[in-house]
Scaffold this motif. Structure first.
Motif, PDB file in Angstrom:
ATOM      1  N   TYR A  73       0.924  -0.979   0.170  1.00 18.35           N
ATOM      2  CA  TYR A  73      -0.031   0.060  -0.135  1.00 18.35           C
ATOM      3  C   TYR A  73       0.676   1.268   0.028  1.00 18.35           C
ATOM      4  O   TYR A  73       1.911   1.503   0.813  1.00 18.35           O
ATOM      5  N   GLY A  74       0.641   2.032  -1.272  1.00 15.52           N
ATOM      6  CA  GLY A  74       1.863   3.234  -1.367  1.00 15.52           C
ATOM      7  C   GLY A  74       1.525   4.331  -0.312  1.00 15.52           C
ATOM      8  O   GLY A  74       0.245   4.687  -0.144  1.00 15.52           O
ATOM      9  N   ARG A  75       2.490   4.845   0.189  1.00 10.48           N
ATOM     10  CA  ARG A  75       2.536   5.779   1.315  1.00 10.48           C
ATOM     11  C   ARG A  75       2.202   7.191   0.651  1.00 10.48           C
ATOM     12  O   ARG A  75       1.141   7.945   1.025  1.00 10.48           O
ATOM     13  N   VAL A  76       2.680   7.298  -0.507  1.00 11.44           N
ATOM     14  CA  VAL A  76       2.356   8.359  -1.285  1.00 11.44           C
ATOM     15  C   VAL A  76       1.029   8.421  -2.399  1.00 11.44           C
ATOM     16  O   VAL A  76       0.173   9.346  -2.152  1.00 11.44           O
ATOM     17  N   SER A  77       1.005   7.417  -2.635  1.00 11.49           N
ATOM     18  CA  SER A  77      -0.198   7.060  -3.892  1.00 11.49           C
ATOM     19  C   SER A  77      -1.426   6.892  -3.110  1.00 11.49           C
ATOM     20  O   SER A  77      -2.563   6.948  -3.567  1.00 11.49           O
ATOM     21  N   GLN A  78      -1.230   6.548  -2.112  1.00  8.56           N
ATOM     22  CA  GLN A  78      -2.276   5.742  -1.103  1.00  8.56           C
ATOM     23  C   GLN A  78      -3.543   5.003  -1.859  1.00  8.56           C
ATOM     24  O   GLN A  78      -4.602   4.964  -1.777  1.00  8.56           O
ATOM     25  N   GLN A  79      -2.729   3.903  -2.503  1.00 10.59           N
ATOM     26  CA  GLN A  79      -3.453   2.770  -3.369  1.00 10.59           C
ATOM     27  C   GLN A  79      -2.431   1.623  -3.346  1.00 10.59           C
ATOM     28  O   GLN A  79      -1.325   1.829  -3.103  1.00 10.59           O
ATOM     29  N   TRP A  80      -2.882   0.346  -3.503  1.00  9.56           N
ATOM     30  CA  TRP A  80      -2.256  -0.726  -3.724  1.00  9.56           C
ATOM     31  C   TRP A  80      -1.245  -0.391  -5.069  1.00  9.56           C
ATOM     32  O   TRP A  80      -1.808  -0.174  -6.295  1.00  9.56           O
ATOM     33  N   ILE A  81      -0.043  -0.934  -4.802  1.00  9.99           N
ATOM     34  CA  ILE A  81       0.801  -0.653  -5.987  1.00  9.99           C
ATOM     35  C   ILE A  81       1.820  -1.701  -5.991  1.00  9.99           C
ATOM     36  O   ILE A  81       2.131  -2.578  -4.996  1.00  9.99           O
ATOM     37  N   VAL A  82       2.454  -2.105  -6.976  1.00 14.69           N
ATOM     38  CA  VAL A  82       3.842  -2.946  -7.168  1.00 14.69           C
ATOM     39  C   VAL A  82       5.091  -1.979  -7.595  1.00 14.69           C
ATOM     40  O   VAL A  82       4.808  -1.266  -8.714  1.00 14.69           O
ATOM     41  N   ARG A  83       6.033  -2.060  -6.748  1.00 15.33           N
ATOM     42  CA  ARG A  83       7.087  -1.288  -7.289  1.00 15.33           C
ATOM     43  C   ARG A  83       8.020  -1.993  -8.054  1.00 15.33           C
ATOM     44  O   ARG A  83       8.644  -3.116  -7.880  1.00 15.33           O
ATOM     45  N   ILE A  84       8.408  -1.173  -9.370  1.00 13.87           N
ATOM     46  CA  ILE A  84       9.298  -1.754 -10.642  1.00 13.87           C
ATOM     47  C   ILE A  84      10.557  -0.816 -10.204  1.00 13.87           C
ATOM     48  O   ILE A  84      10.571   0.301 -10.599  1.00 13.87           O
ATOM     49  N   SER A  85      11.676  -1.559 -10.165  1.00 15.34           N
ATOM     50  CA  SER A  85      12.797  -0.902  -9.808  1.00 15.34           C
ATOM     51  C   SER A  85      14.362  -1.340 -10.337  1.00 15.34           C
ATOM     52  O   SER A  85      14.072  -2.386 -10.555  1.00 15.34           O
TER      53      SER A  85
END
Length: 332
Positions: free
Chosen positions: A82-94
């Motif tokens: 759950y993204g702290r900035v986006s405030q929604q469920w995310i998958v981080r691609i890095s």
């Protein structure tokens, strides 16, 4: 595009923000955030906002992955969070950021919105009649729709045939198998990405398909039964019409025979009797030729009346009376 990063970029968050902003998809509904993290695990810049208050993300899985092996690590895709900035469920691609000398300088990440994938799922109209999953090569299910409910970050069940086929190198294919999640039989399709280590699993429950199959079979059976019934009644009707036509022909023949018998009977009773009387007058001693002519004329009139009566059942009464008058006028 940025295989290396100078130290001064981390010292100047505004420059880093401009770099991220320049590469952020302007109209993308899939990317929630582009961000950069320094070598100490502080998220220092995003494409979305400037100024930005840095915060610690050193405990995030993607930072730990790259920091532990910055030389060999390239692309990393996290489990759902759950993204702290986006405030929604995310998958981080890095991927790791490095200085020109190859030393670790931080992490560059794009946060993919799971809601974007869920919007694609809606087009399948599968909901509670199947299972859809976005799964990584690491065996972690990023998002799964099953029974009308969503779940994130689950591990792929053991002995999953489709996952084994993906691991063996298959790019896409169909399947008909028992699910490793609930042992339900499902029919569907899977496809792997050519860009990222993901594959999509779409499996429809077999029971609704089977019920639809039975419904179609029953419908076709009903249509066949109806068609057979129509054909049966058509054959019966045709046979009955043939019988009616046959009976009509027989009745017509019988009517003709009866009519002939009546004519013969009338000829015997009327003309025959008259001829017998006429013959009795023909003797050697007789000589009344006027009387003989009258008798012969009567016999001729009777014969003509008999001919007029043949087939005259539907004749107009006035026409019949006119004929009788014409035939008998001379005798009267």
């Amino acid at each position: 595009d940025y295989a290396s990063i100078e130290e001064k970029l981390s010292d100047n968050p505004q420059v880093l923000h401009e770099l991220l902003k320049g590469h952020a998809p302007v109209r993308s509904t899939a990317i929630a955030l582009l961000s950069a993290t320094d070598k100490n695990g502080m998220l220092i810049a995003t494409a979305n906002a400037y100024p930005f208050s840095p915060y610690d993300v050193a405990n995030k899985s993607d930072f730990i992955f790259h920091a532990n092996d910055p030389i060999h690590s390239k692309l990393y895709i996290s489990a759902p969070e759950y993204g702290r900035v986006s405030q929604q469920w995310i998958v981080r691609i890095s991927r790791p950021l490095k200085k020109k000398d190859g030393t670790f300088a931080g992490v560059l990440a794009a946060s993919y919105k799971i809601s974007h994938f869920l919007a694609l799922l809606e087009k399948l109209n599968i909901k509670d009649i199947g299972l859809v999953a976005l799964t990584g090569r690491d065996g972690i299910i990023r998002v799964q729709s099953y029974g009308g409910k969503l779940s994130y970050g689950l591990a792929v069940p053991a002995k999953t045939t489709v996952f084994a086929r993906v691991q063996s190198g298959e790019k896409q294919g169909g399947f008909d198998e028992l699910s490793g999640i609930d042992q339900k039989r499902r029919i569907g399709y899977f496809a792997t990405s050519e860009v990222v280590p993901f594959h999509v699993y779409v499996g429809y429950d077999y029971s609704p398909i089977e019920m639809e199959h039975y419904r179609v079979v029953m419908l076709l059976g009903a249509i066949w039964f109806l068609f057979s019934g129509i054909m049966f009644f058509a054959i019966v009707f045709a046979e009955r019409m043939a019988n009616v036509r046959q009976q009509s022909r027989v009745a017509a023949i019988e009517s003709i025979v009866v009519e002939r018998k009546r004519i013969l009977s009338d000829m015997h009773d009327s003309i025959g009797a008259s001829l017998a009387v006429l013959i009795s007058h023909l003797n050697p001693g007789g000589g009344d030729w006027i009387q003989l002519k009258r008798k012969a004329t009567q016999i001729l009139t009777e014969l003509r009346l008999l001919v007029d009566s043949v087939g005259g059942q539907d004749t107009d009464a006035n026409a019949v009376l006119a004929s009788v008058r014409h035939r008998m006028q001379s005798g009267i």
